[in-house]
Design an enzyme around this catalytic site. Structure first.
Site, mmCIF file in Angstrom:
data_model
loop_
_atom_site.group_PDB
_atom_site.id
_atom_site.type_symbol
_atom_site.label_atom_id
_atom_site.label_comp_id
_atom_site.label_asym_id
_atom_site.label_seq_id
_atom_site.Cartn_x
_atom_site.Cartn_y
_atom_site.Cartn_z
ATOM 1 N N TYR A 195 -5.998 -0.318 -1.778
ATOM 2 C CA TYR A 195 -6.272 -1.415 -2.719
ATOM 3 C C TYR A 195 -7.682 -1.932 -2.495
ATOM 4 O O TYR A 195 -8.112 -2.142 -1.347
ATOM 5 C CB TYR A 195 -5.274 -2.556 -2.501
ATOM 6 C CG TYR A 195 -5.545 -3.785 -3.331
ATOM 7 C CD1 TYR A 195 -4.945 -3.959 -4.570
ATOM 8 C CD2 TYR A 195 -6.419 -4.776 -2.882
ATOM 9 C CE1 TYR A 195 -5.196 -5.073 -5.347
ATOM 10 C CE2 TYR A 195 -6.680 -5.900 -3.652
ATOM 11 C CZ TYR A 195 -6.057 -6.040 -4.880
ATOM 12 O OH TYR A 195 -6.321 -7.145 -5.648
ATOM 13 N N GLU A 204 -10.523 -5.077 -10.098
ATOM 14 C CA GLU A 204 -9.418 -4.760 -9.188
ATOM 15 C C GLU A 204 -9.003 -3.304 -9.393
ATOM 16 O O GLU A 204 -8.680 -2.899 -10.510
ATOM 17 C CB GLU A 204 -8.236 -5.687 -9.456
ATOM 18 C CG GLU A 204 -7.052 -5.431 -8.536
ATOM 19 C CD GLU A 204 -5.859 -6.315 -8.911
ATOM 20 O OE1 GLU A 204 -5.316 -6.972 -8.016
ATOM 21 O OE2 GLU A 204 -5.475 -6.328 -10.095
#
Length: 415
Positions: A137, A225
Site C-alpha cells: 500500500y 492512493e
C-alpha cells in the site's frame, strides 16, 4: 480509506472540499502519462467497442471492471444480474470477458458505498491480469501536521488500510516530504524498504514511488492512493488500483484533469448548487435548511432533531454569497418534494444579512412558496434585513435565536 491512518498519525487534518473524483480508468490514464507502471487496459461502452479496441494481453487473465465512482465493486451485485457476475470479473477466456461486459453495461450495481438503488454502469475497463506475488500500500497526501506532503506506506496492501491501522499500526510508515526539495533518492529507497521490496526490485520500487510523488505535485493532487502497489511473479512493480483527489482551486491550471469531471452519479441538486458556488447535501427528512458555514449547519440539524424533526437537506451559502446565489439556494432546497418547511439560519459575519433577506424575498416572490418558512438572522445589517422582510408582506416566521427557529420549524410541519 485514509481516515484511520490520519487518526493514527494524529494529524488532526479534516477532509477538504473536493468535487472532482475520477473513475479508475481515468486514474490509470494519468498514471501512465506520468511514467508510472500500469497494466495494459482498454475502456468500452459496449461489447462491440471492446472487441474493436481489444489488445493482446498474452496468456494472463482478463480483468473486467465496472466503471463507477463507488468503492466495493468486487463484492457488489447487479440488480437482476447474473449470479457470479459482480462489479469485477476475472477470467482467462476472452469470450467470458466479453460476455461479462454484456452483463454489466446498462445495469445498476449495488455496493457498500451506493444506495440500494445502485449506480448505472455505462463503461467497463478490461485490463491485463498480472500474476501478483505480493501486494503493498502506498499513498501520498497533504498532511496538516507535517505542513506539506507525506507518504503513507504499508507492506500490507490489497486490503482495507483502516483495518491495518487499527490492528497492526506498526505496519504503517509515514515519511514527510519537504515540498521545496521534493522526494530524495534516500527517501524513496527508505520507503521501498519499508514496503519490503528487495534485490533488483528495490530500485524499481523506489523509482515508482518517486514518480508517484512527482505526479502528486504535478497535478495539484490532495491524495494519490495506490492500493495495491504490487510485486509480480516475474519481477515487476505495478500500480494495480488508484484513487486520486485534487485541489479544486487548481482547476484553472489543471484543465485536462478537470475535463474528466462528470456528474452522472451526483444528486442533480448538488450539481445545480455547485454552479453557484453553493454546497448542497441531500438527506431524508422534510425540513430544508439554508445556512452559512458547516458548523452552523450541524448545529441547526442537531436542534431540529432535538425538537423532533428531521432535516431534508442543508445548503451552505458560504461567505461571499450574492442575492442571485440566495435566490438559487432557495430554489434548490425547495425543489425536493419532501420539503414541508424551510428553515433559514444565518449568522452574518462576512455575510451581509440584508443580502440574504433580499435574496429570500426575491425567491419567494418569483418561485412562490407553498410551505412555511422560518428565518433567523443575526449579525451584519440584521436590522436592515428584518425591515426588508417585514416590508415584503410575505408570511415569513421569524425567530430571535436558533433554538426558537428550530422549534418553530418543527411546529409548522403538517400534523
Amino acid at each position: 480509506m485514509l481516515r484511520a491512518v490520519v487518526r493514527l498519525s494524529k494529524t488532526g487534518a479534516k477532509a477538504q472540499r473536493r468535487f472532482l473524483n475520477l473513475q479508475e480508468f481515468q486514474s490509470k490514464e494519468i498514471l501512465e502519462k506520468h511514467g508510472c507502471s500500469v497494466q495494459k487496459f482498454v475502456v468500452a461502452a459496449n461489447r462491440k467497442e471492446a472487441e474493436e479496441k481489444w489488445m493482446s494481453f498474452g496468456n494472463h487473465e482478463y480483468v473486467v471492471k465496472a466503471q463507477i465512482l463507488a468503492g466495493g465493486r468486487g463484492k457488489g451485485k447487479f440488480i437482476d444480474g447474473t449470479k457470479g457476475i459482480g462489479g469485477v470479473y476475472i477470467t482467462k477466456e476472452k469470450k467470458e470477458a466479453l460476455d461479462a461486459i454484456d452483463e454489466m453495461i446498462g445495469k445498476r450495481l449495488v455496493t457498500k458505498q451506493t444506495t440500494e438503488d445502485g449506480v448505472r454502469v455505462d463503461k467497463v475497463m478490461i485490463a491485463e491480469g498480472v500474476d501478483i506475488k505480493r501486494e503493498t500500500y502506498l499513498a501520498v497526501l497533504m498532511d496538516r501536521e507535517s505542513n506539506g506532503p507525506v507518504v503513507v506506506a504499508s507492506p500490507d496492501g490489497g486490503m482495507d488500510i483502516e483495518a491495518v491501522a487499527e490492528k497492526t499500526p506498526d505496519r504503517i510508515f509515514k515519511t514527510p516530504i519537504d515540498i521545496q526539495m521534493g522526494m530524495t533518492e534516500a527517501q524513496s529507497l527508505k520507503i521501498a524498504k519499508e514496503l519490503q521490496f528487495e534485490g533488483k526490485l528495490l530500485g524499481a520500487a523506489a523509482t515508482e514511488i518517486k514518480r508517484l510523488y512527482d505526479l502528486f505535485i504535478a497535478v495539484d493532487a490532495t491524495q494519490v492512493e495506490i492500493n495495491p502497489l504490487v510485486e509480480t511473479a516475474d519481477g515487476r512493480v505495478f500500480c494495480v488500483d488508484a484513487k486520486m483527489n485534487f485541489d479544486d482551486s487548481a482547476s484553472y491550471r489543471q484543465k485536462d484533469i478537470f475535463a474528466y469531471e462528470t456528474f452522472e452519479e451526483h444528486d442533480p441538486r448538488e450539481v445545480d448548487a455547485h454552479q453557484f458556488n453553493l454546497n448542497y447535501i441531500g438527506m431524508d427528512g422534510n425540513i430544508a435548511c439554508l445556512v452559512n458555514g458547516a458548523g452552523l449547519a450541524m448545529a441547526t440539524m442537531d436542534l431540529i432533531k432535538l425538537h423532533g424533526g428531521e432535516p431534508a437537506n442543508f445548503l451552505d451559502v458560504g461567505g461571499a454569497v450574492t442575492e442571485d446565489a440566495v435566490f438559487n439556494a432557495v430554489r434548490i432546497i425547495t425543489s425536493d418534494p419532501r420539503v414541508k418547511c424551510v428553515l433559514i439560519n444565518i449568522f452574518g459575519g462576512i455575510v451581509n444579512c440584508a443580502t440574504i433577506a433580499n435574496g429570500v424575498v426575491n425567491a419567494v416572490n418569483k418561485i412562490g412558496l407553498k410551505v412555511p418558512m422560518v428565518v433567523r438572522l443575526e449579525g451584519t445589517n440584521v436590522d436592515a434585513a428584518k425591515q426588508i422582510m417585514k416590508k415584503s408582506g410575505l408570511k415569513i416566521l421569524t425567530a430571535n435565536n436558533l433554538d426558537e427557529a428550530a422549534a418553530k420549524a418543527v411546529e409548522s410541519l403538517p400534523k
